[in-house]
Design a protein around this motif. Structure first.
Motif, PDB file in Angstrom:
ATOM      1  N   ALA A  15     -40.446  46.969  -7.161  1.00  0.00           N
ATOM      2  CA  ALA A  15     -40.839  46.246  -8.374  1.00  0.00           C
ATOM      3  C   ALA A  15     -41.817  47.070  -9.204  1.00  0.00           C
ATOM      4  O   ALA A  15     -41.740  47.097 -10.442  1.00  0.00           O
ATOM      5  CB  ALA A  15     -41.451  44.896  -7.991  1.00  0.00           C
TER       6      ALA A  15
ATOM      7  N   ASP B  84     -39.476  40.459  -9.617  1.00  0.00           N
ATOM      8  CA  ASP B  84     -40.480  39.891 -10.510  1.00  0.00           C
ATOM      9  C   ASP B  84     -41.429  38.977  -9.752  1.00  0.00           C
ATOM     10  O   ASP B  84     -42.654  38.995  -9.973  1.00  0.00           O
ATOM     11  CB  ASP B  84     -39.800  39.125 -11.650  1.00  0.00           C
ATOM     12  CG  ASP B  84     -39.048  40.057 -12.593  1.00  0.00           C
ATOM     13  OD1 ASP B  84     -39.364  41.263 -12.598  1.00  0.00           O
ATOM     14  OD2 ASP B  84     -38.147  39.573 -13.312  1.00  0.00           O
ATOM     15  N   GLU B  85     -40.875  38.176  -8.840  1.00  0.00           N
ATOM     16  CA  GLU B  85     -41.722  37.275  -8.068  1.00  0.00           C
ATOM     17  C   GLU B  85     -42.645  38.057  -7.125  1.00  0.00           C
ATOM     18  O   GLU B  85     -43.818  37.700  -6.952  1.00  0.00           O
ATOM     19  CB  GLU B  85     -40.845  36.305  -7.272  1.00  0.00           C
ATOM     20  CG  GLU B  85     -40.059  35.329  -8.154  1.00  0.00           C
ATOM     21  CD  GLU B  85     -39.091  34.478  -7.346  1.00  0.00           C
ATOM     22  OE1 GLU B  85     -38.951  34.770  -6.127  1.00  0.00           O
ATOM     23  OE2 GLU B  85     -38.489  33.544  -7.909  1.00  0.00           O
TER      24      GLU B  85
ATOM     25  N   GLU C  46     -33.326  41.111  -9.720  1.00  0.00           N
ATOM     26  CA  GLU C  46     -34.457  41.258 -10.623  1.00  0.00           C
ATOM     27  C   GLU C  46     -35.472  40.135 -10.431  1.00  0.00           C
ATOM     28  O   GLU C  46     -36.681  40.367 -10.463  1.00  0.00           O
ATOM     29  CB  GLU C  46     -33.960  41.282 -12.069  1.00  0.00           C
ATOM     30  CG  GLU C  46     -33.071  42.475 -12.395  1.00  0.00           C
ATOM     31  CD  GLU C  46     -32.622  42.472 -13.851  1.00  0.00           C
ATOM     32  OE1 GLU C  46     -33.085  41.572 -14.595  1.00  0.00           O
ATOM     33  OE2 GLU C  46     -31.839  43.343 -14.234  1.00  0.00           O
ATOM     34  N   MET C  47     -34.968  38.906 -10.207  1.00  0.00           N
ATOM     35  CA  MET C  47     -35.880  37.770 -10.047  1.00  0.00           C
ATOM     36  C   MET C  47     -36.742  37.939  -8.804  1.00  0.00           C
ATOM     37  O   MET C  47     -37.952  37.645  -8.814  1.00  0.00           O
ATOM     38  CB  MET C  47     -35.074  36.463  -9.959  1.00  0.00           C
ATOM     39  CG  MET C  47     -35.948  35.209  -9.865  1.00  0.00           C
ATOM     40  SD  MET C  47     -34.959  33.702  -9.782  1.00  0.00           S
ATOM     41  CE  MET C  47     -34.088  33.791 -11.342  1.00  0.00           C
TER      42      MET C  47
ATOM     43  N   ALA D 283     -41.133  48.518 -12.958  1.00  0.00           N
ATOM     44  CA  ALA D 283     -42.027  48.235 -14.076  1.00  0.00           C
ATOM     45  C   ALA D 283     -42.499  49.520 -14.764  1.00  0.00           C
ATOM     46  O   ALA D 283     -42.714  49.547 -15.976  1.00  0.00           O
ATOM     47  CB  ALA D 283     -43.225  47.421 -13.582  1.00  0.00           C
TER      48      ALA D 283
ATOM     49  N   ALA E  87     -45.504  39.441  -9.112  1.00  0.00           N
ATOM     50  CA  ALA E  87     -46.464  38.406  -9.508  1.00  0.00           C
ATOM     51  C   ALA E  87     -47.363  38.005  -8.347  1.00  0.00           C
ATOM     52  O   ALA E  87     -48.527  37.637  -8.548  1.00  0.00           O
ATOM     53  CB  ALA E  87     -45.711  37.183 -10.041  1.00  0.00           C
TER      54      ALA E  87
END
Length: 750
Positions: free
Chosen positions: A705, A741-742, A737-738, A709, A745
């Protein structure tokens, strides 16, 4: 150049880092080691470059066991040398034989120059061969040794330097002026060439620092003082008096000396002939005074008066250069120490100096603006704009230089520990002693290669490799190694001075001469604003850079804290240290093999594993080979290794993590940009590998991730995808991708 005994001390000091509470404490413990095994040239002091690699592997294993990571940082940039010099160094050590002993890293030696736009040069002068000199049958006739190869090369180098300094010969650095301090001359050992070169430079009135290390009794200034001492003890010592009369103190030449000595009666000493000559009353008066003082004064007082009050020191320095001053000081120091030991007799002092003369090591001082002549060992850590590397053409190793006392390691059958065996000559020995001798010879040859590397990298702007040899040339000599490497890419010419080949290697063109700008009219002086003198507040400390590959580290490292429950990383079924080593090997193979034709892959893998995996068993080497080949031959991965894909892509940037900026840097194993998509791939060697994306460790997901980014702003018109390639299956697992992203975060950084 740390010796095994020193490494043992360091290892014991750091042992407490990995045991008990220290290994589990939140307190950060740091081990930092910097070294270049290519520059290990002090084996006579116990240095062994192999210990550096062994210690690195030992620390890596210990750190891995406690959940940490040993970061290995390569420093390939040179702040000293131009790209031309560094490129020549890379060419010389490209072959497997030439690079033997330099490094255990199987990759090619590649240097990057900070001064990549500045032109430089490398020249190779043809090696000067020894000429046969027929000795006359009459022993009274002199032999001309000025035609010796070493002397001819010394004269050639001195003429070249004189032309550069005087401006009569164009400098190889174009219009950039040179001074004596910009030049360094390196030799393998202190032999007759050093004396011939020093003499040639002084005859041309070029400032020269002289030899960096010399026996006190071997310098001509000390020989002159010892000749004076022998004369005051025995006035009938004609040879000593003749030597002193020719010294800088009186400066009589051969003709003046012959005029005094040749026609004297058979029973008349040279000193009596000098007094009878009548033309050298001042010299006779000075010698008589010194004879009288020698009877009354201790040895230190006598020589101190001769050198100081009588001006002998100034005359010698004026003739022999500043180096003579250092040697004269050492001579007086030896005389003072001799007196303090309760002795003051001239005869005993001269005998002591002649038998147990100390060796004087002179510190190289570039601020004196003198040409420096030194061995490669003494030049380590130094530099010069132009370096002459002079090869005497000898073999890398002579059997006579090998020790007679050979170390032996016990097999455990008869005795324990390390022992020694005395081998008096080559004719006496067996398979054991011959094996030890061959090992010592191989290590000496390896250090011979490292000496060449150190010598070449002393040059900042230009390097000239010259040499001389006996009737036959040595195929393993430095001169021959450089010649073989530069031959295909250098400009071939003939040196008009010697008629020998001249090779010139350049890559960077010289800048064209730019005329000086026209005079600009002066502008009125501007008032300085007040804010210029105001103190600026110190910048806030930069946060510690975050490495994406480190987000899966254990919480105890204190670098990364994850506020999520991380699924356990699938453990390897072997020791952590070996798993790390195997992973590095697989990464290197997957990085380099796609650059080769597919038919060469099996052979390249076998050769690489023979070096990198020489301590492994055959089963493990075969397993790694099969794993890598299965990945490369799998059609599903063809796009990952397709032409245009890039390996080992270094990325760096700043990301907002939990609302605060954080510097992030890392290296992507493989990057493929095609059409409207970009795919980044990271290799993993877990045993057993996960079965699907849900079983991938959280740390791996967060790592990809961060990479995604960092890459996304570089490709604004493309979608960025990430995948993990597990080499053991092999299996390519795409990360949604999800999910990435998680994971990003949830990542928290302290």
């Amino acid at each position: 150049d740390t010796s095994p005994k020193q490494w043992a001390v360091i290892s014991r000091l750091a042992r407490e880092f990995f045991t008990g509470g220290s290994a589990r404490s939140d307190e950060q413990r740091t081990i930092f080691a910097v070294g270049d095994e290519k520059q290990s040239i002090y084996s006579f002091q116990g240095a062994d470059p192999e210990i550096f690699h062994a210690t690195r592997h030992d620390f890596a294993t210990r750190i891995e066991k406690m959940g940490g990571t040993l970061q290995e940082v390569g420093l390939n940039y040179s702040f000293r040398s131009t790209a031309d010099v560094l490129s020549a160094v890379d060419l010389v050590f490209t072959g497997s034989e030439a690079r033997r002993g330099l490094t255990r890293d199987p990759e090619d030696i590649v240097h990057n120059a900070i001064r990549d736009k500045i032109p430089g040069f490398v020249q190779l002068w043809g090696s000067i061969g020894e000429e046969s000199i027929d000795a006359p049958e009459d022993w009274r006739q002199s032999i001309d040794h000025a035609s010796a190869a070493a002397v001819r090369l010394a004269e050639l180098i001195a003429d070249t330097i004189k032309g550069w300094l005087a401006g009569s010969t164009a400098s190889p650095l174009a219009e950039d002026p040179l001074s004596p301090g910009d030049i360094m001359i390196l030799v393998r050992k202190r032999d007759r060439f050093i004396h011939a070169l020093s003499r040639a430079l002084k005859n041309r009135h070029i400032a020269v620092a002289g030899a960096d290390r010399i026996k006190l009794r071997d310098h001509i200034a000390i020989k002159d003082l010892m000749a004076l001492g022998r004369f005051v003890l025995q006035p009938d010592d004609d040879l000593s008096l003749a030597a002193f009369l020719k010294s800088p103190v009186f400066g009589l030449d051969e003709d003046a000396l012959m005029a005094i000595a040749i026609d004297r009666p058979a029973n008349q000493s040279l000193f009596e002939a000098l007094k009878a000559h009548g033309g050298h009353r001042e010299i006779v008066g000075r010698l008589e005074t010194w004879r009288e003082q020698a009877r009354q004064l201790p040895v230190f007082d006598f020589f101190a008066r001769v050198l100081g009050r009588d001006g002998v020191r100034n005359r010698m320095i004026a003739r022999l250069g500043n180096e003579a001053g250092d040697l004269l000081d050492e001579f007086l120091g030896a005389a003072l120490a001799f007196e303090r030991n309760g002795q003051s007799a001239m005869e005993a002092f001269l005998a002591a100096i002649g038998t147990y003369a100390p060796e004087v090591k002179r510190q190289a001082n570039s601020s004196r603006d003198e040409v420096r002549i030194m061995t490669v060992h003494a030049a380590k850590g130094l530099e010069a704009r132009i370096v002459f590397l002079v090869d005497s053409g000898g073999a890398p190793v002579h059997s006579s230089h090998l020790p007679n006392l050979l170390p032996l390691v016990s097999s455990g059958r008869h005795w324990q520990g390390t022992g020694y065996v005395w081998k008096a000559s080559k004719k006496i020995g067996n398979t054991v002693t011959d094996g030890v001798t061959e090992t010592l010879k191989r290590k000496a040859e390896d250090e011979y290669h490292r000496l060449l590397y150190v010598a070449m990298t002393r040059a900042a702007d230009g390097l000239i490799v010259a040499g001389y040899h006996s009737k036959t040339r040595n195929d393993d000599a430095w001169h021959t190694m450089v010649e073989r490497a530069l031959m295909p890419d250098a400009l071939h010419e003939t040196d008009p001075r010697t008629g020998l080949p001249l090779l010139t290697y350049r890559m960077t063109p010289h800048a064209e001469h730019v005329p000086e700008p026209a005079e600009v009219p002066e502008t009125p002086e501007l008032a300085v604003p007040d804010f210029v003198s105001e103190k600026v507040a110190p910048a806030p400390p930069m946060p510690r850079p975050l490495a994406p590959s480190g987000v899966s580290a254990v919480v105890e490292t204190g670098i990364v804290h994850q506020a999520i429950t991380v699924s356990p990383v699938l453990q390897d079924d072997v020791q952590p240290g070996f798993a790390l080593e195997r992973g590095i090997v697989i990464h290197r193979l997957l990085q380099k093999l796609p650059e080769l034709p597919g038919t060469e892959w099996p052979g390249a893998i076998t050769r690489y594993l023979a070096v990198a995996g020489r301590t492994w068993n055959k089963t493990e080497r075969d397993h790694v080979s099969a794993s890598v080949l299965s990945v490369l031959h799998d059609k599903d991965f063809a796009g990952v290794f397709a032409p245009g894909s890039r390996a080992e892509v270094t990325v760096m940037g700043t990301l907002q993590i939990n609302g605060r900026p954080r510097a992030v840097s890392g290296k992507i194993d493989r990057l493929v940009a095609t059409g409207g998509t970009v795919c980044i791939v990271d290799y993993k060697t877990n045993r057993p590998p996960p079965l699907d994306a849900d079983a991938v460790p959280e740390g791996y997901v967060a790592q990809m991730a961060l990479y995604r980014a960092l890459i996304a702003p570089l490709y604004p018109d493309k979608s960025v995808h990430a995948a993990l390639l597990f080499t053991e299956t092999p299996q390519l697992i795409a990360l949604p991708e999800m999910v990435m992203d998680e994971a990003l975060a949830r990542l928290k950084v302290t």
